[in-house]
Design a protein around this motif. Structure first.
Motif, mmCIF file in Angstrom:
data_model
loop_
_atom_site.group_PDB
_atom_site.id
_atom_site.type_symbol
_atom_site.label_atom_id
_atom_site.label_comp_id
_atom_site.label_asym_id
_atom_site.label_seq_id
_atom_site.Cartn_x
_atom_site.Cartn_y
_atom_site.Cartn_z
ATOM 1 N N LEU A 185 0.903 -1.278 -0.084
ATOM 2 C CA LEU A 185 0.063 0.046 -0.033
ATOM 3 C C LEU A 185 0.965 1.194 -0.062
ATOM 4 O O LEU A 185 1.593 1.462 0.988
ATOM 5 N N LEU A 186 0.571 2.130 -0.918
ATOM 6 C CA LEU A 186 1.473 3.335 -1.169
ATOM 7 C C LEU A 186 0.857 4.524 -0.624
ATOM 8 O O LEU A 186 1.458 5.334 0.199
ATOM 9 N N TYR A 187 -0.527 4.489 -0.837
ATOM 10 C CA TYR A 187 -1.265 5.854 -0.116
ATOM 11 C C TYR A 187 -2.545 5.587 -0.232
ATOM 12 O O TYR A 187 -3.262 4.977 -0.850
ATOM 13 N N VAL A 188 -3.224 6.273 0.819
ATOM 14 C CA VAL A 188 -4.864 6.533 1.193
ATOM 15 C C VAL A 188 -5.369 7.669 0.955
ATOM 16 O O VAL A 188 -4.672 8.681 1.524
ATOM 17 N N GLY A 189 -6.186 7.951 0.356
ATOM 18 C CA GLY A 189 -6.986 9.450 0.161
ATOM 19 C C GLY A 189 -8.273 9.489 0.240
ATOM 20 O O GLY A 189 -9.019 8.262 -0.214
ATOM 21 N N LYS A 190 -8.984 10.537 0.565
ATOM 22 C CA LYS A 190 -10.407 10.620 0.447
ATOM 23 C C LYS A 190 -10.902 11.468 -0.618
ATOM 24 O O LYS A 190 -10.170 12.259 -1.204
ATOM 25 N N ALA A 191 -12.184 11.033 -1.143
ATOM 26 C CA ALA A 191 -12.611 11.995 -2.278
ATOM 27 C C ALA A 191 -13.998 12.210 -2.345
ATOM 28 O O ALA A 191 -14.837 11.321 -1.799
ATOM 29 N N THR A 192 -14.321 13.548 -2.686
ATOM 30 C CA THR A 192 -15.739 13.683 -2.925
ATOM 31 C C THR A 192 -16.348 13.100 -4.291
ATOM 32 O O THR A 192 -17.507 12.461 -4.208
ATOM 33 N N SER A 193 -15.344 12.716 -5.182
ATOM 34 C CA SER A 193 -15.622 12.126 -6.239
ATOM 35 C C SER A 193 -14.360 11.247 -6.645
ATOM 36 O O SER A 193 -13.404 11.900 -7.033
ATOM 37 N N LEU A 194 -14.472 9.857 -6.603
ATOM 38 C CA LEU A 194 -13.351 8.982 -6.854
ATOM 39 C C LEU A 194 -12.836 9.364 -8.221
ATOM 40 O O LEU A 194 -11.595 9.149 -8.136
ATOM 41 N N ALA A 195 -13.717 9.203 -9.203
ATOM 42 C CA ALA A 195 -13.281 9.378 -10.507
ATOM 43 C C ALA A 195 -12.614 10.786 -10.843
ATOM 44 O O ALA A 195 -11.496 10.727 -11.255
ATOM 45 N N ARG A 196 -12.805 11.632 -10.223
ATOM 46 C CA ARG A 196 -12.346 13.101 -10.422
ATOM 47 C C ARG A 196 -10.951 13.393 -9.587
ATOM 48 O O ARG A 196 -10.032 13.745 -10.057
ATOM 49 N N ARG A 197 -11.205 12.814 -8.298
ATOM 50 C CA ARG A 197 -10.037 12.957 -7.575
ATOM 51 C C ARG A 197 -8.708 11.952 -8.233
ATOM 52 O O ARG A 197 -7.489 12.480 -8.327
ATOM 53 N N VAL A 198 -8.916 10.889 -8.364
ATOM 54 C CA VAL A 198 -7.937 9.912 -8.757
ATOM 55 C C VAL A 198 -7.618 10.195 -10.088
ATOM 56 O O VAL A 198 -6.229 10.334 -10.574
ATOM 57 N N GLY A 199 -8.311 10.683 -11.107
ATOM 58 C CA GLY A 199 -8.034 11.166 -12.398
ATOM 59 C C GLY A 199 -7.135 12.174 -12.154
ATOM 60 O O GLY A 199 -6.201 12.597 -13.373
ATOM 61 N N SER A 200 -7.279 13.155 -11.369
ATOM 62 C CA SER A 200 -6.476 14.435 -11.215
ATOM 63 C C SER A 200 -5.012 14.012 -10.979
ATOM 64 O O SER A 200 -3.907 14.768 -11.297
ATOM 65 N N ILE A 216 -18.045 12.692 4.704
ATOM 66 C CA ILE A 216 -17.738 12.293 6.204
ATOM 67 C C ILE A 216 -17.285 11.297 6.582
ATOM 68 O O ILE A 216 -16.421 10.901 7.107
ATOM 69 N N GLU A 217 -18.114 10.070 5.953
ATOM 70 C CA GLU A 217 -17.878 8.650 6.322
ATOM 71 C C GLU A 217 -16.300 8.782 5.494
ATOM 72 O O GLU A 217 -15.443 7.652 5.907
ATOM 73 N N ALA A 218 -16.124 9.132 4.380
ATOM 74 C CA ALA A 218 -14.802 9.113 3.938
ATOM 75 C C ALA A 218 -13.698 9.417 4.473
ATOM 76 O O ALA A 218 -12.325 9.031 4.652
ATOM 77 N N LEU A 219 -13.974 10.849 5.258
ATOM 78 C CA LEU A 219 -13.032 11.310 6.064
ATOM 79 C C LEU A 219 -12.681 10.433 7.286
ATOM 80 O O LEU A 219 -11.300 10.029 7.638
ATOM 81 N N VAL A 220 -13.645 9.742 7.868
ATOM 82 C CA VAL A 220 -13.295 8.796 8.911
ATOM 83 C C VAL A 220 -12.643 7.421 8.679
ATOM 84 O O VAL A 220 -11.475 7.114 9.217
ATOM 85 N N LEU A 221 -13.148 7.085 7.363
ATOM 86 C CA LEU A 221 -12.350 5.846 6.951
ATOM 87 C C LEU A 221 -10.961 5.988 6.572
ATOM 88 O O LEU A 221 -10.215 5.273 6.850
ATOM 89 N N GLU A 222 -10.817 7.212 5.866
ATOM 90 C CA GLU A 222 -9.355 7.531 5.424
ATOM 91 C C GLU A 222 -8.387 7.447 6.714
ATOM 92 O O GLU A 222 -7.235 6.892 6.831
ATOM 93 N N ALA A 223 -8.859 8.320 7.866
ATOM 94 C CA ALA A 223 -8.076 8.466 8.887
ATOM 95 C C ALA A 223 -7.798 7.023 9.762
ATOM 96 O O ALA A 223 -6.878 6.833 10.120
ATOM 97 N N ASN A 224 -8.889 6.056 9.732
ATOM 98 C CA ASN A 224 -8.639 4.786 10.068
ATOM 99 C C ASN A 224 -7.854 4.035 9.356
ATOM 100 O O ASN A 224 -7.069 3.278 10.171
#
Length: 229
Positions: free
Chosen positions: A29-44, A73-81
């Motif tokens: 595992l290299l990196y974990v991130g959160k996104a409002t839109s997974l497609a747009r964030r990863v694409g960036s 909000i759930e993404a924020l919590v999951l990312e931190a965990n």
């Protein structure tokens, strides 16, 4: 947008909130991130110039996984965990984990959620990334994090507090002879005004003795369960 040679879960990324996970060709595992839109964030990551550290990471990505969540909000919590449990290399590299923000729930009769930097926790003898959420000494009930965006955490807490109203107030002194029923109580003859948060429904009235300790603890338990994911 180009993902040549990169395996993506399900073959595509949804335009929905969630957490994305980057793996190298060895499955690390290299990196974990959160996104409002997974497609747009990863694409960036693949469509614009990047700083050297991030470009180095992107060059190692062989697989992209994701966990879709109902809200950001759930993404924020999951990312931190996930960061706390797995410590991905590029979440920590180039940024000392002592600078991250953590959510600490104080161990008091009427516990309070506090935002504390990692270096401040270490000064108190607390190492949340090492000890785990359940072993944070006598000062705190739980410590959650690290949160990579303090701004996002503060915004999330403001939203959550509308349905789980906690207090950050001082407890009034007990009534003479002791408060009945285990409540916070108040000194005889004093009628303190409720705080502003209490007046708008974001605080259950700890500052004026309006809630029993056991009832307040149940509210804090809800908050802890939410941040446990």
């Amino acid at each position: 947008m180009k993902f040549e040679g990169i395996k993506i879960k399900g073959g595509r990324l949804p335009d929905e909130p969630g957490v994305y996970l980057y793996y190298d060709r060895f499955g690390k595992l290299l990196y974990v991130g959160k996104a409002t839109s997974l497609a747009r964030r990863v694409g960036s990551y693949f469509s614009r110039p990047l700083e050297a550290r991030i470009e180095e990471m992107v060059g190692q990505i062989a697989r992209i996984d994701y966990i879709q969540t109902p809200t950001v909000i759930e993404a924020l919590v999951l990312e931190a965990n996930e960061i706390s449990a797995r410590r991905p290399k590029y979440n920590i590299l180039g940024r000392d984990d002592k600078t991250f923000l953590y959510l600490a729930i104080t161990n008091e009769n009427f516990p309070r959620p506090l935002l504390i930097r990692g270096h401040e926790l270490r000064q108190m003898g607390v190492n949340p990334l090492w000890d785990g959420r359940g072993k944070v000494g006598r000062k705190f009930l739980r410590v959650f994090g690290p949160y990579t965006s303090g701004r996002s955490l503060k915004m999330a807490l403001d939203i959550i507090r509308r349905t789980i109203p906690w207090s950050i107030c001082s407890v009034p002194p007990p009534a003479r002879g002791g408060a009945r029923g285990g409540g916070s109580g108040m000194a005889k003859g004093r009628r303190p005004k409720p705080c502003f948060d209490s007046q708008i429904g974001k605080c259950p009235g700890v500052c004026v003795g309006a809630i029993h300790r056991a009832d307040y603890r149940r509210i804090i338990r809800q908050l802890i369960l939410f941040f446990e994911g």
